[in-house]
Design an enzyme around this catalytic site. Structure first.
Site, PDB file in Angstrom:
ATOM      1  N   SER A 118       0.829  -1.203   0.000  1.00 48.90           N
ATOM      2  CA  SER A 118       0.000   0.000   0.000  1.00 48.90           C
ATOM      3  C   SER A 118       0.860   1.249   0.000  1.00 48.90           C
ATOM      4  O   SER A 118       0.352   2.338  -0.254  1.00 48.90           O
ATOM      5  CB  SER A 118      -0.926   0.002   1.214  1.00 48.90           C
ATOM      6  OG  SER A 118      -0.183  -0.217   2.380  1.00 48.90           O
ATOM      7  N   HIS A 139      -2.244  -3.003  -6.445  1.00 47.28           N
ATOM      8  CA  HIS A 139      -2.770  -2.653  -5.124  1.00 47.28           C
ATOM      9  C   HIS A 139      -4.282  -2.868  -5.099  1.00 47.28           C
ATOM     10  O   HIS A 139      -5.030  -2.086  -5.685  1.00 47.28           O
ATOM     11  CB  HIS A 139      -2.404  -1.191  -4.819  1.00 47.28           C
ATOM     12  CG  HIS A 139      -2.786  -0.730  -3.455  1.00 47.28           C
ATOM     13  ND1 HIS A 139      -3.009   0.583  -3.151  1.00 47.28           N
ATOM     14  CD2 HIS A 139      -2.995  -1.413  -2.298  1.00 47.28           C
ATOM     15  CE1 HIS A 139      -3.332   0.695  -1.887  1.00 47.28           C
ATOM     16  NE2 HIS A 139      -3.342  -0.504  -1.346  1.00 47.28           N
ATOM     17  N   GLU A 151      -5.217  -0.530  -8.139  1.00 44.31           N
ATOM     18  CA  GLU A 151      -4.297   0.573  -8.434  1.00 44.31           C
ATOM     19  C   GLU A 151      -3.027  -0.084  -8.981  1.00 44.31           C
ATOM     20  O   GLU A 151      -2.357  -0.841  -8.261  1.00 44.31           O
ATOM     21  CB  GLU A 151      -4.020   1.351  -7.125  1.00 44.31           C
ATOM     22  CG  GLU A 151      -3.291   2.648  -7.325  1.00 44.31           C
ATOM     23  CD  GLU A 151      -3.048   3.399  -6.004  1.00 44.31           C
ATOM     24  OE1 GLU A 151      -2.910   2.763  -4.936  1.00 44.31           O
ATOM     25  OE2 GLU A 151      -2.966   4.639  -6.051  1.00 44.31           O
ATOM     26  N   ASN A 189      -3.620   6.109  -1.291  1.00 48.28           N
ATOM     27  CA  ASN A 189      -3.308   6.488   0.085  1.00 48.28           C
ATOM     28  C   ASN A 189      -2.809   7.918   0.234  1.00 48.28           C
ATOM     29  O   ASN A 189      -2.860   8.485   1.321  1.00 48.28           O
ATOM     30  CB  ASN A 189      -2.329   5.489   0.697  1.00 48.28           C
ATOM     31  CG  ASN A 189      -3.070   4.225   1.090  1.00 48.28           C
ATOM     32  OD1 ASN A 189      -4.153   4.291   1.676  1.00 48.28           O
ATOM     33  ND2 ASN A 189      -2.524   3.068   0.742  1.00 48.28           N
TER      34      ASN A 189
HETATM   35  N1  CAA Z   1     -16.020 -11.269   0.575  1.00 48.39           N
HETATM   36  C1  CAA Z   1     -17.103 -11.352  -0.219  1.00 48.39           C
HETATM   37  N2  CAA Z   1     -18.165 -10.520  -0.095  1.00 48.39           N
HETATM   38  C2  CAA Z   1     -18.126  -9.599   0.882  1.00 48.39           C
HETATM   39  C3  CAA Z   1     -17.027  -9.451   1.752  1.00 48.39           C
HETATM   40  C4  CAA Z   1     -15.938 -10.345   1.562  1.00 48.39           C
HETATM   41  N3  CAA Z   1     -14.826 -10.265   2.309  1.00 48.39           N
HETATM   42  N4  CAA Z   1     -17.273  -8.412   2.605  1.00 48.39           N
HETATM   43  C5  CAA Z   1     -18.485  -7.929   2.285  1.00 48.39           C
HETATM   44  N5  CAA Z   1     -19.000  -8.633   1.260  1.00 48.39           N
HETATM   45  C6  CAA Z   1     -20.247  -8.380   0.539  1.00 48.39           C
HETATM   46  C7  CAA Z   1     -21.474  -8.674   1.335  1.00 48.39           C
HETATM   47  O1  CAA Z   1     -21.858 -10.019   1.228  1.00 48.39           O
HETATM   48  C8  CAA Z   1     -22.499  -7.737   0.688  1.00 48.39           C
HETATM   49  O2  CAA Z   1     -22.966  -8.276  -0.556  1.00 48.39           O
HETATM   50  P1  CAA Z   1     -24.259  -7.667  -1.345  1.00 48.39           P
HETATM   51  O3  CAA Z   1     -23.945  -6.239  -1.703  1.00 48.39           O
HETATM   52  O4  CAA Z   1     -24.356  -8.536  -2.552  1.00 48.39           O
HETATM   53  O5  CAA Z   1     -25.386  -7.748  -0.391  1.00 48.39           O
HETATM   54  C9  CAA Z   1     -21.679  -6.521   0.360  1.00 48.39           C
HETATM   55  O6  CAA Z   1     -20.329  -6.959   0.293  1.00 48.39           O
HETATM   56  C10 CAA Z   1     -21.844  -5.466   1.397  1.00 48.39           C
HETATM   57  O7  CAA Z   1     -21.508  -6.011   2.670  1.00 48.39           O
HETATM   58  P2  CAA Z   1     -22.364  -5.854   4.011  1.00 48.39           P
HETATM   59  O8  CAA Z   1     -23.816  -5.798   3.664  1.00 48.39           O
HETATM   60  O9  CAA Z   1     -21.885  -6.863   4.978  1.00 48.39           O
HETATM   61  O10 CAA Z   1     -21.908  -4.488   4.637  1.00 48.39           O
HETATM   62  P3  CAA Z   1     -21.816  -3.053   4.019  1.00 48.39           P
HETATM   63  O11 CAA Z   1     -22.937  -2.752   3.087  1.00 48.39           O
HETATM   64  O12 CAA Z   1     -21.590  -2.190   5.197  1.00 48.39           O
HETATM   65  O13 CAA Z   1     -20.507  -3.089   3.140  1.00 48.39           O
HETATM   66  C11 CAA Z   1     -18.193  -2.778   2.897  1.00 48.39           C
HETATM   67  C12 CAA Z   1     -19.288  -3.471   3.675  1.00 48.39           C
HETATM   68  C13 CAA Z   1     -18.192  -3.302   1.434  1.00 48.39           C
HETATM   69  C14 CAA Z   1     -16.887  -3.138   3.560  1.00 48.39           C
HETATM   70  C15 CAA Z   1     -18.479  -1.231   2.874  1.00 48.39           C
HETATM   71  O14 CAA Z   1     -18.699  -0.780   4.184  1.00 48.39           O
HETATM   72  C16 CAA Z   1     -17.378  -0.438   2.255  1.00 48.39           C
HETATM   73  O15 CAA Z   1     -17.301  -0.320   1.036  1.00 48.39           O
HETATM   74  N6  CAA Z   1     -16.509   0.177   3.109  1.00 48.39           N
HETATM   75  C17 CAA Z   1     -15.379   0.940   2.667  1.00 48.39           C
HETATM   76  C18 CAA Z   1     -14.293   0.005   2.238  1.00 48.39           C
HETATM   77  C19 CAA Z   1     -13.063   0.724   1.798  1.00 48.39           C
HETATM   78  O16 CAA Z   1     -13.002   1.934   1.703  1.00 48.39           O
HETATM   79  N7  CAA Z   1     -12.019  -0.060   1.488  1.00 48.39           N
HETATM   80  C20 CAA Z   1     -10.759   0.461   1.118  1.00 48.39           C
HETATM   81  C21 CAA Z   1      -9.901   0.498   2.335  1.00 48.39           C
HETATM   82  S1  CAA Z   1      -8.315   1.128   1.942  1.00 48.39           S
HETATM   83  C22 CAA Z   1      -7.471  -0.187   1.369  1.00 48.39           C
HETATM   84  O17 CAA Z   1      -7.904  -1.308   1.334  1.00 48.39           O
HETATM   85  C23 CAA Z   1      -6.140   0.072   0.835  1.00 48.39           C
HETATM   86  C24 CAA Z   1      -5.053   0.560   1.699  1.00 48.39           C
HETATM   87  O18 CAA Z   1      -3.957   0.569   1.185  1.00 48.39           O
HETATM   88  C25 CAA Z   1      -5.205   1.025   3.071  1.00 48.39           C
END
Ligand code: CAA
Length: 296
Positions: A118, A139, A151, A189
């Site tokens: 990252s 990424h 990315e 990031n």
């Molecule tokens: N595997 C498969 N499916 C998953 C999953 C996983 N690990 N986690 C969640 N899901 C699916 C769920 O089954 C659900 O499916 P449907 O849309 O078909 O119903 C969907 O994703 C949404 O999940 P939830 O209903 O449980 O919960 P939610 O609506 O709150 O979504 C989330 C969860 C997708 C994590 C959402 O909150 C989100 O997008 N959050 C922000 C995530 C983000 O910003 N990520 C980037 C972080 S930074 C990074 O990764 C890089 C870095 O370098 C730091």
């Protein structure tokens, strides 16, 4: 389909293996311990079950996906015959450099070596290999099966051919790849972490509480999670490490990590993985509960 190896079976590694296998790629999943690999296969199974429950995947596809993943505890064995390696080990420079030296020695000569880092420089990683033109950043975002972005980071010496190959492979995974150059924090990031840091500074200065800050960003800007919840989800130690890379690498005081973030990491309050950050976790409910420390 090309054979792919994924190094590291933690949150990112198992998600990456899941997505490649689901899209038909035979995957060698490599980690140092068999129990870690077994745990990763369990997690992939559970995440595939979510997709089956939603009707986006059949039971047969789930079985086929799991059938495409083979586990290894040795890099030399796991990378035999692969055309692409995606490294997703712990974010530690020395560890990554050692892994890339090993990969360069053991992976087939033409294999592309990608890192899911990252914030560690792709150029620096590439420089320990004899194939800097074939080293690139791939990424993925957490949770990998859900998030559409890859990315794609071009190191100083990454070739055009390797870049377009990785863009194409990312599309085959159902993702949208975005090409960026190798500078501190890349793009994701460089923009995300100053936002999270500013949210922490806003809390630290008493402008508003945890819930208020997250609600403003969730409902006001349509973010799925507020920045403080997202920081807990990513890990406060990871956020701090990335901010330090930005601060040191770009030399601008605007990237200085908030002292509250520094204190929380020193106190072991790392977010979801430690049970407490800005919120308290592990209480077994889906409710978002602000940590005692930040309750009004
Ligand atoms: N595997 C498969 N499916 C998953 C999953 C996983 N690990 N986690 C969640 N899901 C699916 C769920 O089954 C659900 O499916 P449907 O849309 O078909 O119903 C969907 O994703 C949404 O999940 P939830 O209903 O449980 O919960 P939610 O609506 O709150 O979504 C989330 C969860 C997708 C994590 C959402 O909150 C989100 O997008 N959050 C922000 C995530 C983000 O910003 N990520 C980037 C972080 S930074 C990074 O990764 C890089 C870095 O370098 C730091």
């Amino acid at each position: 389909m090309m054979n792919v190896a994924v190094i590291g079976s933690g949150t990112m590694g198992n998600g990456i293996a899941h997505v490649f296998a689901q899209h038909g790629f035979p995957v060698s999943l490599i980690d140092i311990s068999q129990p870690a690999l077994d745990k990763a296969l369990g997690t992939i199974g559970k995440n595939l079950d979510r997709q089956v429950a939603k009707g986006s995947l059949s039971e047969d596809d789930k079985a086929a996906t799991l059938g495409r993943i083979t586990t290894f505890t040795s890099i030399a064995e796991g990378v035999r015959g692969v055309e692409l390696v995606v490294e997703a080990a712990t974010e530690n420079v020395d560890l990554k450099l050692q892994i890339f030296r090993d990969l360069d020695q053991h992976a087939p000569e033409g294999a592309i070596l990608a890192s899911n880092t990252s914030s560690i420089s792709i150029t620096k990683i590439a420089a320990v290999t004899k194939r800097a033109d074939k080293v690139i950043g791939m990424h993925f975002m957490n949770p990998v099966p859900v998030m559409k972005l890859v990315e794609v980071i071009r190191g100083y010496a990454t070739s055009d051919e390797v870049t377009s190959r990785i863009m194409e492979i990312s599309r085959q995974l159902g993702k949208t790849p975005t090409e960026v150059n190798d500078y501190p924090g890349f793009v994701a990031n460089r923009i995300l972490m100053p936002m999270i840091n500013e949210a922490i500074i806003t809390l630290f200065e008493g402008v508003a509480g945890v819930e208020e800050i997250d609600t403003v960003m969730k409902l006001g800007m349509a973010h799925p999670m507020g920045p403080l919840q997202l920081a807990d989800f990513i890990g406060l130690d990871v956020c701090l490490a990335i901010l330090r890379v930005l601060h040191e690498g770009l030399g601008n005081p605007k990237y200085a990590p908030c002292p509250l973030l520094v204190n929380m990491v020193m106190a072991g309050r790392l977010g979801v993985k430690s049970g407490e950050g800005f919120y308290s976790w592990g209480h077994g409910t889906k409710d978002l509960i602000v940590a005692d420390r930040f309750k009004k």
